[in-house]
Design an enzyme around this catalytic site. Structure first.
Site, mmCIF file in Angstrom:
data_model
loop_
_atom_site.group_PDB
_atom_site.id
_atom_site.type_symbol
_atom_site.label_atom_id
_atom_site.label_comp_id
_atom_site.label_asym_id
_atom_site.label_seq_id
_atom_site.Cartn_x
_atom_site.Cartn_y
_atom_site.Cartn_z
ATOM 1 N N PRO A 7 0.915 -1.267 -0.315
ATOM 2 C CA PRO A 7 -0.015 -0.052 0.140
ATOM 3 C C PRO A 7 0.679 1.317 -0.010
ATOM 4 C CG PRO A 7 -0.621 -1.407 1.753
ATOM 5 C CD PRO A 7 0.679 -1.899 1.417
ATOM 6 N N GLU A 8 0.840 1.894 -1.329
ATOM 7 C CA GLU A 8 1.582 3.404 -1.354
ATOM 8 C C GLU A 8 0.334 4.293 -1.342
ATOM 9 O OE1 GLU A 8 4.890 4.889 -2.395
ATOM 10 O OE2 GLU A 8 5.965 2.815 -2.826
ATOM 11 N N HIS A 96 -4.099 -14.383 9.823
ATOM 12 C CA HIS A 96 -3.468 -12.907 9.748
ATOM 13 C C HIS A 96 -4.673 -12.001 9.841
ATOM 14 C CE1 HIS A 96 0.528 -14.162 9.184
ATOM 15 N NE2 HIS A 96 0.263 -14.690 7.766
ATOM 16 N N ARG A 115 2.396 -8.709 7.843
ATOM 17 C CA ARG A 115 3.766 -8.505 8.494
ATOM 18 C C ARG A 115 3.369 -7.720 9.938
ATOM 19 N NH1 ARG A 115 7.363 -6.817 3.253
ATOM 20 N NH2 ARG A 115 6.863 -9.089 2.448
ATOM 21 N N ARG A 156 19.590 21.695 3.404
ATOM 22 C CA ARG A 156 19.538 20.298 3.544
ATOM 23 C C ARG A 156 20.727 19.564 2.810
ATOM 24 N NH1 ARG A 156 15.283 17.276 5.632
ATOM 25 N NH2 ARG A 156 13.508 18.407 6.220
#
Length: 275
Positions: A7-8, A96, A115, A156
């Site tokens: 999932p992005e 799961h 996970r 940065r």
DNA sequence: CATCGGACCTGTTAGC
DNA sequence: TGCTAACAGGTCCGAT
């Protein structure tokens, strides 16, 4: 090669759009925790406050999904392998399957996450959860522009790729889309963020918006199958230019794609197209 | 404050 | 073929 349906942001938005028509207006009857130790322990408030509430809206902030009720919001993160589905009440439970939310139409919302990088939090009404408080702008909003990136990057020294993946800079750009956007913008991932010009950041912001928007559109085409146990739509792999293609030929100039680890993340780029 | 490394977790894949 | 080790990844957190 690639884990399915990681999932992005586009997957999370696709999940939101798929869930919304099934959840909005429904009243929660029960909350069942089969495995309360996700990334963080699931707060008791979820079990105490959520039952009896009507789901007013399914919202998204960054990669978090929020089920909003009058008492507060259940805040879900899918982590690396999380899937949320609306299923018939008698759907058998698998290893799961960690959380279930019973609905007043007899069905249930089930959270599955092998996970367990995912999380479920509670945000009382009127408050902003600490994990949501420090987030940068939404990439598809007008608040995110090349000027945003330019301003945030001055001074940065970190490489531009991890900079782009910093959730305080802009949310929802994970490893895959960062690599792809940098390729589209012609920027080498190792360039120090503070040395990228305003013009190039404008190209980068445009690339992020185009790629994420495109991926969400693709996800939308599979919405009709959303309740299918096959789960979320995968990526459109055939359209990836660099991610996962180290050593292969650049699709634009045929140069061999280079790779290294940047901030513990696999990073692939074209030595000719990206300077 | 910016940056870096470690931690979390398990299915898949590469290597022996 | 079977086993083990490395790898993948988002994101928080503590240390520098």
């Amino acid at each position: 090669m690639r884990p399915p349906s990681m999932p992005e942001l586009p997957e999370v938005e696709t999940t939101r759009r798929g869930l919304a028509p099934h959840l909005e207006g429904r009243r929660v009857t029960t909350v069942t925790l089969r495995r309360p130790d996700l990334r963080w322990p699931i707060p008791e408030a979820v079990c105490v406050r959520l039952p009896g509430q009507r789901i007013e809206a399914v919202e998204r902030r960054a990669k978090y999904l929020l089920l909003r009720t009058a008492a507060g919001s259940a805040v879900w993160h899918l982590g690396m392998s999380g899937v949320m589905r609306v299923l018939p009440a008698d759907t058998p439970v698998a290893v799961h399957d960690h959380v279930e939310v019973g609905l007043d139409d007899g069905r249930l919302l089930r959270f599955t996450d092998p996970r367990r990088f995912g999380s479920l939090l509670w945000q009382p009404v009127g408050e902003t959860h600490a994990l949501l408080a420090g987030l940068g702008p939404e990439p598809l909003s007008d608040a995110f522009t090349g000027d945003t990136l330019f301003a945030a990057s001055r001074g940065r020294k970190a490489a531009v790729k991890p900079f782009l993946m910093d959730q305080a800079v802009v949310v929802g750009v994970g490893n895959i889309y960062a690599a792809e956007a940098l390729f589209e913008a012609g920027i080498r991932p190792t360039t120090p963020a503070g040395r990228v010009t305003r013009e190039r950041y404008q190209r980068l912001a445009a690339a992020v918006k185009r790629i994420l928007g495109c991926a969400i559109e693709r996800g939308g085409t599979t919405l009709r199958d959303f309740l299918n146990p096959d789960g979320l739509p995968g990526y459109f792999e055939q359209e990836l230019f660099v991610y996962g293609r180290e050593g292969e030929a650049c699709r634009v100039c045929a140069s061999a794609l280079k790779s290294l680890r940047l901030g513990q993340r696999a990073t692939v780029w074209c030595p000719r197209c990206q300077r």
